[in-house]
Design an enzyme around this catalytic site. Structure first.
Site, mmCIF file in Angstrom:
data_model
loop_
_atom_site.group_PDB
_atom_site.id
_atom_site.type_symbol
_atom_site.label_atom_id
_atom_site.label_comp_id
_atom_site.label_asym_id
_atom_site.label_seq_id
_atom_site.Cartn_x
_atom_site.Cartn_y
_atom_site.Cartn_z
ATOM 1 N N HIS A 1 11.745 3.953 -4.095
ATOM 2 C CA HIS A 1 11.237 2.605 -4.351
ATOM 3 C C HIS A 1 10.304 2.603 -5.548
ATOM 4 O O HIS A 1 9.645 3.594 -5.848
ATOM 5 C CB HIS A 1 10.521 2.023 -3.122
ATOM 6 C CG HIS A 1 9.434 2.899 -2.566
ATOM 7 N ND1 HIS A 1 9.682 3.986 -1.777
ATOM 8 C CD2 HIS A 1 8.085 2.834 -2.705
ATOM 9 C CE1 HIS A 1 8.533 4.555 -1.431
ATOM 10 N NE2 HIS A 1 7.550 3.881 -1.996
ATOM 11 N N ASP B 1 5.012 -5.671 -0.684
ATOM 12 C CA ASP B 1 4.389 -4.542 0.016
ATOM 13 C C ASP B 1 3.449 -5.112 1.085
ATOM 14 O O ASP B 1 2.656 -6.019 0.817
ATOM 15 C CB ASP B 1 3.601 -3.675 -0.977
ATOM 16 C CG ASP B 1 3.208 -2.331 -0.381
ATOM 17 O OD1 ASP B 1 3.614 -1.300 -0.933
ATOM 18 O OD2 ASP B 1 2.472 -2.312 0.641
ATOM 19 N N ILE B 2 3.554 -4.581 2.290
ATOM 20 C CA ILE B 2 2.803 -5.116 3.426
ATOM 21 C C ILE B 2 1.317 -4.745 3.363
ATOM 22 O O ILE B 2 0.482 -5.369 4.016
ATOM 23 C CB ILE B 2 3.455 -4.625 4.758
ATOM 24 C CG1 ILE B 2 3.206 -5.609 5.889
ATOM 25 C CG2 ILE B 2 3.043 -3.224 5.113
ATOM 26 C CD1 ILE B 2 3.890 -6.934 5.731
ATOM 27 N N HIS C 1 7.084 0.557 -7.149
ATOM 28 C CA HIS C 1 5.995 -0.400 -6.913
ATOM 29 C C HIS C 1 5.805 -1.225 -8.181
ATOM 30 O O HIS C 1 5.636 -0.650 -9.267
ATOM 31 C CB HIS C 1 4.665 0.324 -6.673
ATOM 32 C CG HIS C 1 4.573 1.106 -5.402
ATOM 33 N ND1 HIS C 1 3.934 0.625 -4.277
ATOM 34 C CD2 HIS C 1 5.014 2.352 -5.068
ATOM 35 C CE1 HIS C 1 3.975 1.545 -3.312
ATOM 36 N NE2 HIS C 1 4.623 2.603 -3.768
HETATM 37 P P1 AMP Z 1 4.751 5.370 -0.949
HETATM 38 O O1 AMP Z 1 5.914 5.940 -0.143
HETATM 39 O O2 AMP Z 1 3.585 6.322 -0.987
HETATM 40 O O3 AMP Z 1 5.179 4.900 -2.311
HETATM 41 O O4 AMP Z 1 4.206 4.106 -0.156
HETATM 42 C C1 AMP Z 1 5.059 3.277 0.599
HETATM 43 C C2 AMP Z 1 4.628 1.833 0.474
HETATM 44 O O5 AMP Z 1 5.439 1.079 1.370
HETATM 45 C C3 AMP Z 1 3.170 1.556 0.841
HETATM 46 O O6 AMP Z 1 2.542 0.843 -0.223
HETATM 47 C C4 AMP Z 1 3.259 0.709 2.113
HETATM 48 O O7 AMP Z 1 2.266 -0.275 2.207
HETATM 49 C C5 AMP Z 1 4.651 0.089 1.980
HETATM 50 N N1 AMP Z 1 5.279 -0.238 3.255
HETATM 51 C C6 AMP Z 1 5.416 0.551 4.333
HETATM 52 N N2 AMP Z 1 6.067 -0.091 5.328
HETATM 53 C C7 AMP Z 1 6.317 -1.337 4.857
HETATM 54 C C8 AMP Z 1 6.957 -2.501 5.397
HETATM 55 N N3 AMP Z 1 7.468 -2.520 6.646
HETATM 56 N N4 AMP Z 1 7.048 -3.613 4.628
HETATM 57 C C9 AMP Z 1 6.538 -3.616 3.375
HETATM 58 N N5 AMP Z 1 5.931 -2.555 2.812
HETATM 59 C C10 AMP Z 1 5.817 -1.439 3.532
#
Ligand code: AMP
Length: 129
Positions: free
Chosen positions: A93, A29-30, A95
């Site tokens: 996804h 996660d970025i 986490h």
């Molecule tokens: P959520 O949809 O609320 O579960 O959150 C989406 C997650 O994706 C967040 O923790 C972001 O930090 C992560 N995220 C968004 N874009 C990217 C990316 N390009 N690379 C890695 N993680 C990402």
């Protein structure tokens, strides 16, 4: 329009890859809650986790389990937590978050890592798969 995660799968957007199979991908996660915070996704683009077909759903959970075990070996933590949200990115996804306290699970306190730290953690997790 393709989700940001589909763009990661196709290589349009870079990621710190942790694991990959024909059907699933894991990457860091970025904007991590903690060092080693990893996302596991199906390559098939479906918005909500519980809308995945049964095979993809069970496959994603099994893939996530293997990645979580590798995270636990690579990152010092009490345990690896699993959370599903999806409010930001409409591509299913999971986490996986190394937890040392409840704060690490709250998505409030974020940590900053540089490129070298991200790559080092991704490599460490991969080496335990
Ligand atoms: P959520 O949809 O609320 O579960 O959150 C989406 C997650 O994706 C967040 O923790 C972001 O930090 C992560 N995220 C968004 N874009 C990217 C990316 N390009 N690379 C890695 N993680 C990402």
């Amino acid at each position: 329009m393709a989700s940001i995660f589909t763009k990661i799968i196709t290589g349009e957007i870079p990621c710190y890859k942790v694991a990959e199979t024909e059907d699933y991908l894991a990457f860091l996660d970025i904007n991590p809650n903690a060092k080693g915070h990893t996302l596991c996704i199906p390559k098939k683009e479906v918005d909500k986790l519980f809308d995945l077909d049964e095979t993809s759903y069970h496959g994603l959970l099994e893939f996530s389990r293997q990645v979580a075990i590798a995270i636990e070996k690579a990152v010092p933590c009490k345990r690896v937590g699993m959370t599903v949200i999806g409010l930001e990115v409409p591509h299913a996804h999971v986490h996986l978050i190394p937890l040392n306290s409840m704060e690490d699970a709250r998505f409030m306190n974020k940590i900053q890592l540089d490129k070298v730290e991200f790559q080092t953690i991704a490599n460490a997790i991969t080496s335990h798969l």
